[in-house]
Design a protein around this motif. Structure first.
Motif, PDB file in Angstrom:
ATOM      1  N   LYS A 231       5.389  69.141  53.932  1.00 41.23           N
ATOM      2  CA  LYS A 231       4.499  70.237  54.297  1.00 41.23           C
ATOM      3  C   LYS A 231       5.210  71.542  54.005  1.00 41.23           C
ATOM      4  N   TYR A 232       4.545  72.435  53.347  1.00 43.21           N
ATOM      5  CA  TYR A 232       5.141  73.726  53.030  1.00 43.21           C
ATOM      6  C   TYR A 232       4.070  74.788  53.148  1.00 43.21           C
ATOM      7  N   ILE A 233       4.446  76.039  53.032  1.00 41.36           N
ATOM      8  CA  ILE A 233       3.488  77.130  53.181  1.00 41.36           C
ATOM      9  C   ILE A 233       3.321  77.863  51.861  1.00 41.36           C
ATOM     10  N   LYS A 234       2.077  78.089  51.497  1.00 40.00           N
ATOM     11  CA  LYS A 234       1.725  78.871  50.320  1.00 40.00           C
ATOM     12  C   LYS A 234       1.109  80.172  50.845  1.00 40.00           C
ATOM     13  N   TYR A 235       1.441  81.290  50.233  1.00 45.72           N
ATOM     14  CA  TYR A 235       1.000  82.602  50.726  1.00 45.72           C
ATOM     15  C   TYR A 235      -0.040  83.230  49.804  1.00 45.72           C
ATOM     16  N   PHE A 236      -1.079  83.808  50.411  1.00 43.58           N
ATOM     17  CA  PHE A 236      -2.089  84.563  49.676  1.00 43.58           C
ATOM     18  C   PHE A 236      -2.295  85.893  50.399  1.00 43.58           C
ATOM     19  N   GLU A 237      -2.445  86.957  49.638  1.00 43.83           N
ATOM     20  CA  GLU A 237      -2.639  88.290  50.215  1.00 43.83           C
ATOM     21  C   GLU A 237      -4.045  88.470  50.786  1.00 43.83           C
ATOM     22  N   THR A 238      -5.058  87.897  50.125  1.00 47.29           N
ATOM     23  CA  THR A 238      -6.445  88.082  50.555  1.00 47.29           C
ATOM     24  C   THR A 238      -7.169  86.739  50.612  1.00 47.29           C
ATOM     25  N   PHE A 239      -8.241  86.713  51.394  1.00 50.09           N
ATOM     26  CA  PHE A 239      -9.054  85.504  51.481  1.00 50.09           C
ATOM     27  C   PHE A 239      -9.694  85.191  50.133  1.00 50.09           C
ATOM     28  N   GLU A 240     -10.078  86.215  49.385  1.00 50.74           N
ATOM     29  CA  GLU A 240     -10.689  86.015  48.072  1.00 50.74           C
ATOM     30  C   GLU A 240      -9.719  85.310  47.122  1.00 50.74           C
ATOM     31  N   GLU A 241      -8.456  85.712  47.160  1.00 50.76           N
ATOM     32  CA  GLU A 241      -7.427  85.087  46.326  1.00 50.76           C
ATOM     33  C   GLU A 241      -7.271  83.598  46.706  1.00 50.76           C
ATOM     34  N   TYR A 242      -7.228  83.320  48.012  1.00 56.87           N
ATOM     35  CA  TYR A 242      -7.140  81.935  48.496  1.00 56.87           C
ATOM     36  C   TYR A 242      -8.369  81.136  48.077  1.00 56.87           C
ATOM     37  N   GLU A 243      -9.550  81.704  48.283  1.00 57.22           N
ATOM     38  CA  GLU A 243     -10.802  81.009  47.968  1.00 57.22           C
ATOM     39  C   GLU A 243     -10.877  80.649  46.477  1.00 57.22           C
ATOM     40  N   GLU A 244     -10.460  81.554  45.626  1.00 49.27           N
ATOM     41  CA  GLU A 244     -10.457  81.299  44.190  1.00 49.27           C
ATOM     42  C   GLU A 244      -9.515  80.139  43.855  1.00 49.27           C
ATOM     43  N   TRP A 245      -8.359  80.096  44.527  1.00 47.54           N
ATOM     44  CA  TRP A 245      -7.375  79.052  44.271  1.00 47.54           C
ATOM     45  C   TRP A 245      -7.831  77.698  44.815  1.00 47.54           C
ATOM     46  N   ILE A 246      -8.368  77.679  46.065  1.00 46.38           N
ATOM     47  CA  ILE A 246      -8.744  76.409  46.710  1.00 46.38           C
ATOM     48  C   ILE A 246      -9.986  75.798  46.070  1.00 46.38           C
ATOM     49  N   ASN A 247     -10.814  76.613  45.401  1.00 46.30           N
ATOM     50  CA  ASN A 247     -12.019  76.094  44.748  1.00 46.30           C
ATOM     51  C   ASN A 247     -11.712  75.310  43.477  1.00 46.30           C
ATOM     52  N   ILE A 248     -10.462  75.308  43.046  1.00 45.72           N
ATOM     53  CA  ILE A 248     -10.052  74.461  41.929  1.00 45.72           C
ATOM     54  C   ILE A 248      -9.784  73.071  42.514  1.00 45.72           C
ATOM     55  N   GLU A 249     -10.543  72.089  42.059  1.00 46.48           N
ATOM     56  CA  GLU A 249     -10.522  70.755  42.662  1.00 46.48           C
ATOM     57  C   GLU A 249      -9.117  70.159  42.762  1.00 46.48           C
ATOM     58  N   GLU A 250      -8.325  70.328  41.741  1.00 48.11           N
ATOM     59  CA  GLU A 250      -6.964  69.784  41.741  1.00 48.11           C
ATOM     60  C   GLU A 250      -6.123  70.389  42.868  1.00 48.11           C
ATOM     61  N   ASN A 251      -6.264  71.686  43.095  1.00 46.31           N
ATOM     62  CA  ASN A 251      -5.524  72.353  44.174  1.00 46.31           C
ATOM     63  C   ASN A 251      -5.983  71.851  45.537  1.00 46.31           C
TER      64      ASN A 251
END
Length: 54
Positions: free
Chosen positions: A2-22
């Protein structure tokens, strides 16, 4: 692991998490993610409510 990934904004996170592989990787490893100071914990376990036993 378990590790932590950092995102500055929710939009940045949402764009990343919407990639199925991620998304699959996050739920498989139960990775924790920090979005604008808020820690999100992802799990593949079903949600269960605890009942107070008095």
């Amino acid at each position: 692991m378990k590790y932590i990934k950092y995102f500055e904004t929710f939009e940045e996170y949402e764009e990343w998490i919407n990639i199925e592989e991620n998304a699959r990787e996050v739920y498989k490893t139960e990775e924790k993610i920090c979005v604008d100071g808020i820690i999100l914990s992802h799990t593949n376990k079903p949600y269960t409510e605890k009942e107070d036993k008095e």
